[in-house]
Design a protein around this motif. Sequence first.
Motif, PDB file in Angstrom:
ATOM      1  N   GLY A 260     -44.396  54.988   9.116  1.00 49.91           N
ATOM      2  CA  GLY A 260     -43.499  55.280   8.015  1.00 49.91           C
ATOM      3  C   GLY A 260     -42.424  54.216   7.912  1.00 49.91           C
ATOM      4  N   PRO A 261     -41.387  54.467   7.132  1.00 54.29           N
ATOM      5  CA  PRO A 261     -40.342  53.466   6.920  1.00 54.29           C
ATOM      6  C   PRO A 261     -39.614  53.046   8.197  1.00 54.29           C
ATOM      7  CG  PRO A 261     -40.224  55.184   5.259  1.00 54.29           C
ATOM      8  CD  PRO A 261     -41.223  55.638   6.261  1.00 54.29           C
ATOM      9  N   GLN A 262     -39.550  53.910   9.205  1.00 53.91           N
ATOM     10  CA  GLN A 262     -38.834  53.567  10.444  1.00 53.91           C
ATOM     11  C   GLN A 262     -39.741  52.982  11.533  1.00 53.91           C
ATOM     12  OE1 GLN A 262     -38.052  56.643   8.782  1.00 53.91           O
ATOM     13  NE2 GLN A 262     -36.317  55.494   7.947  1.00 53.91           N
ATOM     14  N   HIS A 372     -46.065  59.006   8.090  1.00 57.76           N
ATOM     15  CA  HIS A 372     -46.868  58.523   6.952  1.00 57.76           C
ATOM     16  C   HIS A 372     -47.629  59.684   6.313  1.00 57.76           C
ATOM     17  CE1 HIS A 372     -49.776  56.294   4.563  1.00 57.76           C
ATOM     18  NE2 HIS A 372     -50.744  56.938   5.197  1.00 57.76           N
TER      19      HIS A 372
END
Length: 436
Positions: A260-262, A372
């Motif tokens: 995911g974004p992190q 995700h």
Amino acid sequence: MLARSRTSLPSLPSLSSRGRRLPLAEARPEDRRHRPIYAVWELTLRCDLSCRHCGSRAGRARPDELDLAEALDLVDQLAELGVKEVTLIGGEAYLYDGWLEVVRAIRRRSMVCTLTSGGRGITPELARAAADAGVQSVSVSIDGGPETHDRLRGLEGAHRSALRALDALRQVDIPVALNTQVNRLNRGELDEVFRVARDHGCHGWQVFLTVPMGRASDEPELLLQPYDVLDLLPLLGELHTRCAREGIRLLPGNNVGYFGPQEHQLRDALRAPSQASCSAGRTVIGVEANGDIKGCPSLPTRDWVGGNVRDHRLEDIWERSTALRYTRDRTVETHLWGYCRTCYYAEACMAGCTWTAHSLFGRPGNNPYCQHRALDLRSQGLRERIVPVQKAPGEAFDCGLWELVLESIPPDNVATASTPSDDPAALIEENPQCLK
């Protein structure tokens, strides 16, 4: 009242080895290419805490734990296999008679020796003995503020003891770190844990998700739901930034993620090609106190022990055990199922943490605790929820069975029967059995 009698814990009527006389296959070239560099060794199952989320249901020693001579021989075998670092765990490793001799032997073989502990028995005297023996770092478990930590650890004063342990270790110049299991009771208190790490000079902080194994499988109200990662991962990203400013390395456990974004922020150098998925049986090895060998220390005993060092040399178990070969042999087509099999990141991730998926469904290959995945489902107005359908039998490292429910996101995401309250006090009031 926070204190709880040890006698209320689920008993473990049988802890005999499951690895004795298991057959071994022929070694293959690919099995010799893989070598463990990191070993996690349950030195004893004896423990002086009563943790609600303990996967091994620690408390009593196993009846057939390795004696000191056998343990020292295993140290040599770990070194010969290529292990670079050994983390001693329990129960509590310091409750094993001769644990300091094991530490000295590890250091004599030029392996790094670290310790993971609840901290209750780490006095200034024990800390000095550990330093003299060669312990190079100790990670102490902190699971929230004092009240929440004590509830989770099953003993009033456990938080206070853990802080005293950190201070005692620093006094003898042993570097200290923290580890935290995140669940519904403590996820709102991670900022308090950060302050402990900062104020006590910790060099690292490792964060895991509580997994439904052992006593944690008896406490479904404590477990995060898969959709909770949508709030948790951004929070960990913020904490990662704050930790970096203080010189603390925040490390996500292998069941925290994925893609995911992190992802890049949290894993940075950890996401090398050789570490892009579960490393059990590839770069990691787990040892149970009776000499049973697993590819990862967290994996369920019943299905993942590959052999016992009283019957076979460690190298033979590593190279020739079917259980330890799982991550070396798996493919998307043969081992992944459900959402994970169709995921864009399937070949890189391979369903992430084997321990988490198996603990839920009795087999690996489909892990719903994925950022995700949760983001993708949310974009469709959906989310996943786990529901217990079968209780665990009450053994060390045991699991029940869980059903995965795909459902529409409730309007305004309001608290319902399928969305338990996020407030710890309300959780305790509504589910008092989790603290008995």
